[in-house]
Design a protein around this motif. Structure first.
Motif, PDB file in Angstrom:
ATOM      1  N   TRP A  49       0.846  -1.191   0.000  1.00  0.00           N
ATOM      2  CA  TRP A  49       0.000   0.000   0.000  1.00  0.00           C
ATOM      3  C   TRP A  49       0.879   1.237   0.000  1.00  0.00           C
ATOM      4  O   TRP A  49       1.887   1.294   0.710  1.00  0.00           O
ATOM      5  CB  TRP A  49      -0.890   0.058   1.246  1.00  0.00           C
ATOM      6  CG  TRP A  49      -1.974  -0.951   1.300  1.00  0.00           C
ATOM      7  CD1 TRP A  49      -2.110  -1.954   2.236  1.00  0.00           C
ATOM      8  CD2 TRP A  49      -3.090  -1.079   0.431  1.00  0.00           C
ATOM      9  NE1 TRP A  49      -3.244  -2.682   1.969  1.00  0.00           N
ATOM     10  CE2 TRP A  49      -3.865  -2.163   0.862  1.00  0.00           C
ATOM     11  CE3 TRP A  49      -3.512  -0.373  -0.697  1.00  0.00           C
ATOM     12  CZ2 TRP A  49      -5.032  -2.572   0.220  1.00  0.00           C
ATOM     13  CZ3 TRP A  49      -4.674  -0.783  -1.336  1.00  0.00           C
ATOM     14  CH2 TRP A  49      -5.421  -1.866  -0.873  1.00  0.00           C
ATOM     15  N   LEU A  50       0.454   2.233  -0.767  1.00  0.00           N
ATOM     16  CA  LEU A  50       1.014   3.569  -0.694  1.00  0.00           C
ATOM     17  C   LEU A  50      -0.126   4.464  -0.219  1.00  0.00           C
ATOM     18  O   LEU A  50      -1.138   4.613  -0.907  1.00  0.00           O
ATOM     19  CB  LEU A  50       1.537   4.044  -2.051  1.00  0.00           C
ATOM     20  CG  LEU A  50       2.048   5.486  -2.086  1.00  0.00           C
ATOM     21  CD1 LEU A  50       3.235   5.673  -1.139  1.00  0.00           C
ATOM     22  CD2 LEU A  50       2.421   5.878  -3.509  1.00  0.00           C
ATOM     23  N   ILE A  51       0.027   5.005   0.984  1.00  0.00           N
ATOM     24  CA  ILE A  51      -1.007   5.832   1.602  1.00  0.00           C
ATOM     25  C   ILE A  51      -0.505   7.277   1.578  1.00  0.00           C
ATOM     26  O   ILE A  51       0.604   7.556   2.045  1.00  0.00           O
ATOM     27  CB  ILE A  51      -1.280   5.388   3.051  1.00  0.00           C
ATOM     28  CG1 ILE A  51      -1.630   3.894   3.096  1.00  0.00           C
ATOM     29  CG2 ILE A  51      -2.395   6.234   3.671  1.00  0.00           C
ATOM     30  CD1 ILE A  51      -1.578   3.283   4.481  1.00  0.00           C
ATOM     31  N   THR A  52      -1.325   8.180   1.031  1.00  0.00           N
ATOM     32  CA  THR A  52      -0.948   9.582   0.932  1.00  0.00           C
ATOM     33  C   THR A  52      -1.995  10.425   1.642  1.00  0.00           C
ATOM     34  O   THR A  52      -3.187  10.310   1.342  1.00  0.00           O
ATOM     35  CB  THR A  52      -0.851  10.017  -0.546  1.00  0.00           C
ATOM     36  OG1 THR A  52       0.020   9.127  -1.245  1.00  0.00           O
ATOM     37  CG2 THR A  52      -0.319  11.437  -0.667  1.00  0.00           C
ATOM     38  N   ASP A  53      -1.561  11.256   2.596  1.00  0.00           N
ATOM     39  CA  ASP A  53      -2.540  12.097   3.283  1.00  0.00           C
ATOM     40  C   ASP A  53      -2.711  13.417   2.530  1.00  0.00           C
ATOM     41  O   ASP A  53      -2.055  13.660   1.504  1.00  0.00           O
ATOM     42  CB  ASP A  53      -2.185  12.297   4.763  1.00  0.00           C
ATOM     43  CG  ASP A  53      -1.012  13.216   5.035  1.00  0.00           C
ATOM     44  OD1 ASP A  53      -0.553  13.936   4.109  1.00  0.00           O
ATOM     45  OD2 ASP A  53      -0.549  13.247   6.178  1.00  0.00           O
ATOM     46  N   GLY A  56       0.259  15.475   1.485  1.00  0.00           N
ATOM     47  CA  GLY A  56       1.233  14.857   0.593  1.00  0.00           C
ATOM     48  C   GLY A  56       2.183  13.902   1.284  1.00  0.00           C
ATOM     49  O   GLY A  56       3.079  13.340   0.650  1.00  0.00           O
ATOM     50  N   LYS A  57       2.015  13.688   2.588  1.00  0.00           N
ATOM     51  CA  LYS A  57       2.861  12.742   3.325  1.00  0.00           C
ATOM     52  C   LYS A  57       2.543  11.324   2.846  1.00  0.00           C
ATOM     53  O   LYS A  57       1.389  10.912   2.813  1.00  0.00           O
ATOM     54  CB  LYS A  57       2.592  12.854   4.826  1.00  0.00           C
ATOM     55  CG  LYS A  57       3.338  11.839   5.663  1.00  0.00           C
ATOM     56  CD  LYS A  57       2.954  11.977   7.132  1.00  0.00           C
ATOM     57  CE  LYS A  57       3.290  10.724   7.900  1.00  0.00           C
ATOM     58  NZ  LYS A  57       2.706  10.742   9.238  1.00  0.00           N
ATOM     59  N   LYS A  58       3.586  10.591   2.477  1.00  0.00           N
ATOM     60  CA  LYS A  58       3.415   9.244   1.943  1.00  0.00           C
ATOM     61  C   LYS A  58       3.919   8.205   2.948  1.00  0.00           C
ATOM     62  O   LYS A  58       4.976   8.385   3.545  1.00  0.00           O
ATOM     63  CB  LYS A  58       4.154   9.093   0.623  1.00  0.00           C
ATOM     64  CG  LYS A  58       3.599  10.012  -0.465  1.00  0.00           C
ATOM     65  CD  LYS A  58       4.278   9.769  -1.790  1.00  0.00           C
ATOM     66  CE  LYS A  58       3.797  10.704  -2.871  1.00  0.00           C
ATOM     67  NZ  LYS A  58       2.394  10.652  -3.167  1.00  0.00           N
ATOM     68  N   THR A  59       3.135   7.137   3.087  1.00  0.00           N
ATOM     69  CA  THR A  59       3.510   6.021   3.946  1.00  0.00           C
ATOM     70  C   THR A  59       3.370   4.746   3.135  1.00  0.00           C
ATOM     71  O   THR A  59       2.343   4.522   2.487  1.00  0.00           O
ATOM     72  CB  THR A  59       2.586   5.941   5.179  1.00  0.00           C
ATOM     73  OG1 THR A  59       2.640   7.183   5.883  1.00  0.00           O
ATOM     74  CG2 THR A  59       3.010   4.813   6.101  1.00  0.00           C
ATOM     75  N   GLU A  60       4.403   3.917   3.157  1.00  0.00           N
ATOM     76  CA  GLU A  60       4.358   2.638   2.460  1.00  0.00           C
ATOM     77  C   GLU A  60       4.146   1.518   3.472  1.00  0.00           C
ATOM     78  O   GLU A  60       4.752   1.524   4.545  1.00  0.00           O
ATOM     79  CB  GLU A  60       5.655   2.388   1.693  1.00  0.00           C
ATOM     80  CG  GLU A  60       5.850   3.333   0.526  1.00  0.00           C
ATOM     81  CD  GLU A  60       7.125   3.025  -0.230  1.00  0.00           C
ATOM     82  OE1 GLU A  60       7.026   2.468  -1.346  1.00  0.00           O
ATOM     83  OE2 GLU A  60       8.204   3.332   0.304  1.00  0.00           O
ATOM     84  N   GLY A  92      -7.375  11.790   2.121  1.00  0.00           N
ATOM     85  CA  GLY A  92      -6.176  11.110   1.644  1.00  0.00           C
ATOM     86  C   GLY A  92      -6.528  10.129   0.565  1.00  0.00           C
ATOM     87  O   GLY A  92      -7.666  10.100   0.070  1.00  0.00           O
ATOM     88  N   MET A  94      -5.303   5.992  -1.127  1.00  0.00           N
ATOM     89  CA  MET A  94      -4.501   4.763  -1.061  1.00  0.00           C
ATOM     90  C   MET A  94      -4.462   4.128  -2.434  1.00  0.00           C
ATOM     91  O   MET A  94      -5.389   4.273  -3.225  1.00  0.00           O
ATOM     92  CB  MET A  94      -5.104   3.761  -0.068  1.00  0.00           C
ATOM     93  CG  MET A  94      -4.925   4.125   1.378  1.00  0.00           C
ATOM     94  SD  MET A  94      -5.689   2.922   2.522  1.00  0.00           S
ATOM     95  CE  MET A  94      -4.712   1.446   2.229  1.00  0.00           C
TER      96      MET A  94
END
Length: 124
Positions: A49-53, A56-60, A92, A94
């Protein structure tokens, strides 16, 4: 690894209004339905998963299976599960993919198109 068009993925999202968090967190649930339209049984091995809030903060997120399972999905069947994500913003998105293995040992990648996470009344 080849992309699979025979694995269909549907997503439903919900903002968890009553979920206890601090006031700077926005919890979301998502329900995934994975339908195997291929000619053989597959096993879901990994997820990404690539989660973007909204800032623009990205969490993998990547790892084995989903919710602690690596399910087998027979041809014509659908596997469903629910999970969640907590964002720092009320909006956000995903996207990602699943890695699946066929009965013959072939690896497939099933993409999950971008889907929105949005608290009610945030987007018009």
């Amino acid at each position: 690894m080849q992309a699979s068009t025979n694995i269909q993925i549907k997503v439903e999202t919900t903002f968890l209004n009553d979920y206890p968090t601090d006031e700077d967190s926005f919890p979301f649930a998502y329900k995934i339905a994975i339908t195997n339209n291929s000619d053989s049984m597959v096993q879901l091995i990994n997820r990404y998963w690539l989660i973007t809030d909204g800032n623009g903060k990205k969490t993998e997120v990547h790892g084995a299976g989903v919710i602690g399972k690596q399910p087998y999905i027979k041809q014509g069947e659908t596997y469903e599960y629910s999970s969640g994500a907590i964002l720092d913003t009320p909006v956000g998105a995903m996207e990602g993919y699943y890695e699946l293995k066929t009965e013959t040992g072939e690896w497939l990648q099933a993409p999950v198109d971008v889907f929105s996470l949005a608290a009610p009344n945030i987007l018009n």
